[in-house]
Enzyme design. Structure first.
Site, short mmCIF file in Angstrom:
data_model
loop_
_atom_site.label_atom_id
_atom_site.label_comp_id
_atom_site.label_asym_id
_atom_site.label_seq_id
_atom_site.Cartn_x
_atom_site.Cartn_y
_atom_site.Cartn_z
CE LYS A 153 -5.50 -7.82 3.65
NZ LYS A 153 -5.14 -6.55 3.47
CE LYS B 168 2.00 -6.50 5.27
NZ LYS B 168 1.67 -5.98 3.95
CE LYS C 59 -0.37 1.54 2.98
NZ LYS C 59 -1.11 0.71 2.04
#
Ligand code: ATP
Ligand code: LTN
Length: 331
Positions: free
Chosen positions: A111, A195, A198
């Site tokens: 992140k 990956k 969402k």
């Protein structure tokens, strides 16, 4: 009966990756294990959530757990924020972990590396594993079923449990992560090296459980593959087709080897068409149940009962911790 515990963040629409990597395995474990499943809404706050959307995503996630087949008679199902002991234990455990350990967490590093030039990372993302450690250790689970990406956090929980036990005496059970052999990491359909997630901006490579059925089929049909037209499982050299094989195998309960055999000599077109059908059928089943569940107050009743049960267990464990560390001053 051995105990299992896991959680999912309500950070967006639930994906096929969440379903295959987490929700579906939970359903299959519920007869064999004592299951504790929660919505990790405190964790979702590490990234800004539009309040209205957060409310909707949270209710949807609970409804999808139930629609996928989790039975509240067998499983303790609750919202993390309803059991205050998670945050309290999270603080104590956060005081026992080092900056170095937290900086080595891949999810944090990922992140952080995606930040724009003038953005700074929230402290919540950095401290995230301490709260997750508390989620786990409060309930003494034997296993923590998660996708591949969460294995490292579970291993940290084990290290912190050992540290606590050796500093203060035996208190926490050492949990074990349980990653599915197939389906532990469903990849993005447009970029199968990434990956399926969402919180990604684009949705073409990601199937949502509540996607319109035709849309989900189109996403399968336009999934990126290679050009050699052989249906063989080889994640390194053929990540696209291998990802589709994993999805097919899980949803159809056929082994990858038997699918390879079934599609020997067939082109990708037929394979994708059949898989689109399998995915469409699975989503339709879940969506039908979801629409029944989302109306009325069933979800609220399930959550209330779940939180009452979880709170009872969490309070006992937190009281023990507070006695051992010297926070409680009553003799
Ligand atoms: P985000 O993309 O916002 O990080 P996420 O879907 O990865 O969200 P969670 O909602 O907390 O994160 O994930 C819930 C569970 O689903 C976890 O056990 C996680 O490992 C699993 N999971 C998430 N994505 C996948 C995937 N693509 N394949 C398999 N399992 C997955
Ligand atoms: N961090 C996890 C969600 C999560 C979790 C947990 C999973 C929060 N607390 C405890 C297992 C056990 C994620 O991002 N998927």
């Amino acid at each position: 009966m051995k105990r299992m515990l896991s959680g999912i963040k309500p950070t967006g629409r639930v994906t096929l990756g969440n379903y295959i990597g987490a929700i579906k395995p939970f359903v299959s474990y519920q007869d064999e294990y004592e299951m504790i499943v929660f919505v990790a809404n405190l964790h979702s706050m590490t990234i800004y959530q539009e309040p209205k959307e957060l409310r909707k995503n949270t209710r949807d996630l609970i409804a999808l757990y139930l629609a996928a087949g989790l039975d509240p008679e067998k499983v303790t199902l609750f919202l993390q924020s309803d059991v205050l002991e998670h945050a309290q234990l999270g603080w104590y455990l956060g005081c026992m972990v080092s900056m170095g350990e937290l900086s080595r967490m891949t999810q944090y590093k990922d992140k952080a590396s995606k930040l724009g030039k003038n953005e700074s990372i929230g402290a919540g993302i950095f401290n995230y594993p301490s709260l997750m450690n508390a989620d786990i250790l409060l309930y003494d689970p034997d296993y923590v079923p998660v996708g591949e990406d969460q294995k490292q956090h579970c291993e940290l929980a084990r290290d912190i449990a050992e540290r606590f036990n050796s500093r203060y005496s035996e208190t926490f059970k050492l949990p074990e992560p349980l990653v599915p052999k197939v389906g532990g990491k469903i990849m993005d359909l447009q970029d199968p090296t990434k990956k399926m997630s969402k919180s990604e901006q684009t949705s073409k490579g990601c199937i949502y459980i509540l996607d319109d059925i035709q849309v989900s089929k189109k996403k399968i049909m336009s999934a990126v593959t290679d050009s050699d037209n052989h249906i063989i499982y080889d994640p390194e050299n053929k990540p696209g087709i291998s990802n589709l094989l994993s999805i097919y195998s899980i949803l159809s309960k056929k082994s990858i080897a038997s699918l390879e055999e079934q599609y020997q000599g067939c082109g990708y077109g037929q394979f994708k068409k059949d898989l689109a059908e399998v995915v469409g059928q699975e989503l339709q089943k879940i969506q039908d149940r979801y629409h029944e569940i989302i109306q009325g107050s069933y979800i609220d009743d399930v959550l209330k009962n779940g939180a009452d049960h979880a709170r009872y267990m969490a309070r006992k464990k937190l009281a023990k911790v507070e006695r051992k560390i010297g926070i409680t001053i009553k003799k």
